[in-house]
Enzyme design. Structure first.
Site, short mmCIF file in Angstrom:
data_model
loop_
_atom_site.label_atom_id
_atom_site.label_comp_id
_atom_site.label_asym_id
_atom_site.label_seq_id
_atom_site.Cartn_x
_atom_site.Cartn_y
_atom_site.Cartn_z
N ARG A 94 31.37 50.77 31.63
CA ARG A 94 32.91 50.12 31.61
C ARG A 94 32.94 49.25 33.12
O ARG A 94 33.01 50.25 33.77
CB ARG A 94 33.82 50.56 31.55
CG ARG A 94 35.34 49.79 31.66
CD ARG A 94 35.97 48.92 30.92
NE ARG A 94 36.47 47.71 31.06
CZ ARG A 94 37.01 46.67 30.39
NH1 ARG A 94 36.34 45.95 29.64
NH2 ARG A 94 38.38 46.06 31.44
N SER A 97 37.02 46.00 36.64
CA SER A 97 37.66 45.18 37.91
C SER A 97 39.08 45.46 38.29
O SER A 97 39.78 45.77 37.35
CB SER A 97 38.26 43.91 37.65
OG SER A 97 36.21 42.96 37.81
N CYS A 99 42.33 46.85 39.22
CA CYS A 99 43.62 45.42 39.16
C CYS A 99 44.79 46.72 39.53
O CYS A 99 45.82 47.04 39.06
CB CYS A 99 43.78 45.25 37.61
SG CYS A 99 45.73 44.31 36.87
N CYS A 110 49.29 42.17 32.02
CA CYS A 110 47.94 42.30 31.38
C CYS A 110 47.51 43.50 31.16
O CYS A 110 48.45 44.21 31.04
CB CYS A 110 46.47 42.56 32.73
SG CYS A 110 46.98 43.21 33.68
N GLN A 115 43.16 49.36 30.11
CA GLN A 115 41.32 49.61 29.20
C GLN A 115 41.15 50.21 30.18
O GLN A 115 39.79 51.07 29.82
CB GLN A 115 40.96 47.87 30.15
CG GLN A 115 41.17 46.96 28.61
CD GLN A 115 41.14 45.93 29.41
OE1 GLN A 115 40.28 45.33 29.97
NE2 GLN A 115 39.91 44.78 27.91
N GLU A 138 39.82 41.58 42.73
CA GLU A 138 41.24 42.14 42.20
C GLU A 138 41.66 40.33 41.58
O GLU A 138 41.22 39.65 42.39
CB GLU A 138 41.89 42.22 43.35
CG GLU A 138 43.73 42.37 42.85
CD GLU A 138 44.57 43.42 42.15
OE1 GLU A 138 45.25 43.34 41.29
OE2 GLU A 138 43.97 44.19 43.04
N ARG A 140 40.61 38.37 39.38
CA ARG A 140 39.35 38.18 39.21
C ARG A 140 38.40 37.34 40.40
O ARG A 140 37.90 35.97 40.73
CB ARG A 140 39.15 36.16 38.41
CG ARG A 140 39.67 36.99 36.72
CD ARG A 140 39.76 35.78 35.51
NE ARG A 140 40.08 35.92 34.31
CZ ARG A 140 40.55 35.65 33.63
NH1 ARG A 140 41.32 34.63 34.47
NH2 ARG A 140 40.45 36.04 32.39
N ASP A 172 36.86 32.57 38.07
CA ASP A 172 36.42 33.88 38.28
C ASP A 172 35.30 33.71 39.57
O ASP A 172 33.99 32.98 39.20
CB ASP A 172 35.91 34.36 37.19
CG ASP A 172 35.60 35.72 36.47
OD1 ASP A 172 35.36 36.00 37.87
OD2 ASP A 172 35.45 36.13 35.43
N ARG A 174 33.93 36.80 40.68
CA ARG A 174 33.13 37.97 40.53
C ARG A 174 32.27 37.99 40.81
O ARG A 174 31.11 37.63 39.84
CB ARG A 174 34.34 38.43 39.49
CG ARG A 174 35.47 38.90 39.89
CD ARG A 174 36.45 39.71 38.19
NE ARG A 174 36.06 38.93 37.17
CZ ARG A 174 36.38 39.20 35.88
NH1 ARG A 174 37.12 40.78 35.66
NH2 ARG A 174 36.49 38.44 35.55
#
Length: 243
Positions: A94, A97, A99, A110, A115, A138, A140, A172, A174
């Site tokens: 996985r 990102s 958060c 969110c 997840q 953080e 995106r 985005d 990232r």
């Protein structure tokens, strides 16, 4: 304060310099035994952490400079590894990102916290895998302070993409290149990605690291994040949950 030879030898043994670009390398530290407990779920992971460094720095120079590097004011990424990640034929990963609001506070705006924790369970049940916990992602890629401003705009009716654009950011920003370099150091065999995001899958496929297909991860739906999840599908291209 002078670092003793014994301390230097202990930590150097757990440091790996990963070649990254012409001007920057990655210093990967680990594994560190990390027992984890979240509610009824518990497992022991092997924790790795990495730091982006100048290409000409040695391990000794990195260690000597720790006290003055102000690393507490910078974000560093982590990897939680479970099972025989190097040699197993079938491993789940996985790319998560960071958060702050969802992972730490349990925000229901969110599905990030859901997840993260669900991925950890899935990897343990599978028997082998890794969670890449990515700093500087953080909101995106816009940062926590900017994310708080974007949330204020969302409270006025803008969606996630519109709020980022209104503050002057792309949808985005990232990058997964550092994580992919670390992944290639820890494992050379293909992996199966836990994701709904085709951009993450494409990044692995471009490096030849992805196994066929992916594992979707939908859930944690609430009335307060429904609009957010719909926007991820409609505007960010996330793969829709199979009905």
């Amino acid at each position: 304060m002078t670092i003793t030879t014994k301390v230097m030898d202990i930590v150097k043994d757990k440091m790996t310099i990963v070649k990254h670009t012409n001007t920057e390398n990655i210093c990967l530290v680990g594994p560190v035994k990390l027992p984890v407990k979240q509610g009824d779920f518990s497992a022991t992971f092997q924790w790795y952490n990495w730091l982006k460094i100048d290409a000409d720095l040695t391990k000794e120079e990195i260690i000597d400079g720790l006290a003055t590097a102000n690393l507490a004011f910078l974000q560093q990424s982590s990897v939680l590894v479970y099972g025989d990640f190097t040699h197993s034929e079938d491993a789940l990963i996985r790319m998560h990102s960071i958060c702050h609001t969802g992972d730490i506070f349990g925000s229901q705006r969110c599905d990030c916290g859901y997840q993260l924790h669900e991925s950890m369970k899935m990897i343990v049940e599978h028997g082998c895998g890794a969670i890449f916990y990515l700093a500087d992602h953080e909101g995106r890629g816009i940062g926590l302070f900017s994310k708080s401003l974007a949330y204020l705009l969302q409270e006025e009716g803008l969606d996630t993409v519109e709020a980022n654009h209104a503050l002057g950011f792309p949808d985005d920003t990232r990058s997964y290149e550092e994580a992919l370099a670390v992944l290639a150091t820890l494992r050379t065999k293909p992996v199966t990605l836990i994701t709904n995001n085709p951009k993450k899958l494409a990044a692995l496929q471009a490096r030849g690291m992805a196994a066929e297909g992916h594992v979707p991860l939908w859930g944690g739906l609430t009335e307060t994040n429904r609009f957010y999840l719909e926007t991820k599908v409609e505007k960010s291209g996330h793969i829709r949950e199979k009905q």
